[in-house]
Design an enzyme around this catalytic site. Structure first.
Site, short mmCIF file in Angstrom:
data_model
loop_
_atom_site.label_atom_id
_atom_site.label_comp_id
_atom_site.label_asym_id
_atom_site.label_seq_id
_atom_site.Cartn_x
_atom_site.Cartn_y
_atom_site.Cartn_z
N LYS A 1 2.43 -3.64 6.44
CA LYS A 1 2.80 -3.60 5.01
C LYS A 1 4.28 -3.28 4.87
CE LYS A 1 -1.19 -4.64 3.32
NZ LYS A 1 -1.38 -5.98 2.78
N TYR B 1 -1.67 -1.44 10.93
CA TYR B 1 -1.96 -2.03 9.61
C TYR B 1 -0.89 -1.62 8.60
CZ TYR B 1 -3.53 -1.58 4.82
OH TYR B 1 -3.54 -1.57 3.46
N SER C 1 0.84 -1.21 0.00
CA SER C 1 0.00 0.00 0.00
C SER C 1 0.86 1.25 0.00
CB SER C 1 -0.86 -0.03 1.26
OG SER C 1 -1.41 1.25 1.52
C1 UD1 Z 1 -7.23 4.01 3.64
C2 UD1 Z 1 -6.18 3.72 4.66
C3 UD1 Z 1 -4.98 3.15 3.96
C4 UD1 Z 1 -5.38 1.87 3.24
C5 UD1 Z 1 -6.52 2.17 2.29
C6 UD1 Z 1 -7.06 0.87 1.76
C7 UD1 Z 1 -6.56 5.34 6.47
C8 UD1 Z 1 -5.99 6.51 7.21
N1 UD1 Z 1 -5.85 4.92 5.39
O1 UD1 Z 1 -6.69 4.96 2.72
O2 UD1 Z 1 -3.96 2.87 4.88
O3 UD1 Z 1 -4.30 1.33 2.54
O4 UD1 Z 1 -7.60 2.84 2.96
O5 UD1 Z 1 -8.14 1.10 0.92
O6 UD1 Z 1 -7.59 4.82 6.82
N2 UD1 Z 1 -13.15 10.06 3.70
C9 UD1 Z 1 -14.20 10.89 4.13
N3 UD1 Z 1 -15.28 10.30 4.69
C10 UD1 Z 1 -15.39 8.94 4.86
C11 UD1 Z 1 -14.33 8.11 4.41
C12 UD1 Z 1 -13.22 8.72 3.85
O7 UD1 Z 1 -14.13 12.10 3.99
O8 UD1 Z 1 -16.40 8.48 5.41
C13 UD1 Z 1 -11.99 10.69 3.09
C14 UD1 Z 1 -10.69 10.44 3.83
O9 UD1 Z 1 -10.46 11.46 4.77
C15 UD1 Z 1 -9.68 10.46 2.70
C16 UD1 Z 1 -10.45 9.96 1.47
O10 UD1 Z 1 -11.82 10.10 1.82
O11 UD1 Z 1 -9.27 11.77 2.43
C17 UD1 Z 1 -10.17 8.51 1.16
O12 UD1 Z 1 -10.34 7.75 2.34
P1 UD1 Z 1 -10.29 6.16 2.32
O13 UD1 Z 1 -11.17 5.61 1.26
O14 UD1 Z 1 -10.51 5.68 3.73
O15 UD1 Z 1 -8.80 5.85 1.86
P2 UD1 Z 1 -7.39 6.33 2.51
O16 UD1 Z 1 -7.58 6.98 3.79
O17 UD1 Z 1 -6.65 7.06 1.46
#
Ligand code: UD1
Length: 340
Positions: free
Chosen positions: A157, A153, A128
């Site tokens: 990795k 997690y 990742s």
């Molecule tokens: C997350 C994990 C990452 C993992 C990946 C796997 C975290 C901090 N990181 O990545 O380690 O490898 O998933 O798929 O959890 N967001 C919202 N509202 C929500 C959900 C997400 O605003 O309900 C935003 C988050 O702040 C982020 C973006 O959407 O900016 C993407 O989030 P997400 O899909 O969880 O991915 P990552 O955080 O990039």
């Protein structure tokens, strides 16, 4: 490479199942190893529908050395392994770090030992972009320094990559690739397989689709005060089918060309999109409103992360082909199917 058998640990999971389809499409014989801890048996029905075959399954826990060893004994001429099986919830890993270290590292070690014992030489590992932490310079290349990730997690990795790299340097028989995924989204265009989050999704796109489908009241945008053009975080979202195809390319490269015992590749589109851009694009593509509020920042989120994926293009002949629109449309089609 005479044998076409590829062991796919975690092959019933989200990325694993899409990779099984692509392996099949490219003439490989995928063999799934899964304990269904974060997937459902219905995936096998979907795989059968897409491929027209029953994909072979070994049901059990990859961190059990006897179980994993027995698979290689039964299958004998395995050509290579793609290792997806791992726990993947950032939040859960912070609450239960030992669960993550024990499962994610234990299964990798058991697998490497079994591969050595049965002289299986080729491994593709599911890693990742979390290993880059909050990179200072964007886009991140494979030379961007790896840091100790914020979550257990993520740290599994990083440590897994180190274990594989050291093992490949020491044991000349092993050749391995780690693929560093950015943000996979979407589902198979047939809407027969896709992501099946258990409980409340923590990833953005499943949360959006569940909100629009009525399973969640509203999406919370985690922060709009970041130093980005619209204040929300930026990520590199790629279609899961493109990501799956990269695994086939990685295997081909390992078999035919890779000289170094170990290498790493970023897998992303090379472009970032903010949370608000994803919401807007989803509304445009699907024609439905996303009910959202802006909330606090989520601990551990980095403001901006997107890939330079030139290395995968140069060496694996891989680049993304599907668009963000395709991915969001496919995510929604899949959500509609599972909501029925
Ligand atoms: C997350 C994990 C990452 C993992 C990946 C796997 C975290 C901090 N990181 O990545 O380690 O490898 O998933 O798929 O959890 N967001 C919202 N509202 C929500 C959900 C997400 O605003 O309900 C935003 C988050 O702040 C982020 C973006 O959407 O900016 C993407 O989030 P997400 O899909 O969880 O991915 P990552 O955080 O990039």
């Amino acid at each position: 490479m005479e044998s076409k058998k590829i062991i796919v640990t975690g092959g019933a999971g989200y990325i694993g199942s899409h990779t099984v389809v692509e392996l099949f499409n490219h003439g490989f014989e995928p063999i799934i190893v899964d304990n269904f801890s974060n997937s459902e048996k219905s995936v096998l029905v979907g795989l059968r529908e897409i491929t027209g075959r029953n994909i072979k399954l070994f049901e059990g826990d990859c961190s059990d050395p006897n179980f994993i060893n027995d698979i290689f004994k039964v299958e004998r001429d395995v050509a290579g392994v793609i290792h997806f099986a791992a726990y993947k919830s950032v939040g859960e890993s912070i609450k239960f770090p030992i669960k993550y270290y024990s499962n994610n590292l234990g299964s990798l070690c058991a697998l490497l030992e079994a591969m050595e014992q049965h002289q299986v030489r080729y491994l593709v590992f599911s890693s990742s972009c979390t290993v880059y932490g909050a990179a200072k310079k964007l886009p991140v290349t494979e030379n961007t320094p790896v840091v100790t990730p914020f979550s257990p997690y993520g740290n599994t990795k990083k440590i897994s990559e180190e274990i594989i790299s050291q093992e490949a340097q020491n044991r000349k028989q092993l050749k391995a690739i780690s693929l560093r995924y950015f943000n996979p989204i979407g589902a198979h265009p047939s809407a027969v397989i896709g992501e099946l989050p258990i409980g409340v999704p923590s990833n953005l796109v499943p949360y959006i689709t569940q909100t629009v489908a009525g399973a969640r009241n509203q999406l919370t945008v985690f922060g709009d005060d970041y130093n980005t053009p619209d204040g929300s975080c930026i990520r590199d979202y790629l279609h899961v089918v493109d990501l799956a195809k990269a695994h086939v390319k990685a295997l081909d490269y390992l078999f035919d060309q890779q000289e170094d015992p170990y290498d790493v590749f970023n897998l992303g589109t090379g472009h970032g999109n903010s949370v608000f851009q994803i919401i807007n694009e989803f509304e445009k593509v699907v024609g439905k409103k996303v009910n959202y509020v802006v909330g606090d920042r989520r601990t551990g989120d980095v403001p901006v992360m997107y890939a330079n994926a030139d290395k995968a293009h140069q060496f694996l002949d891989w680049r993304t082909e599907l668009s963000l629109e395709d991915a969001l449309a496919d995510s929604w089609r899949w959500q509609e199917k599972i909501s029925l």
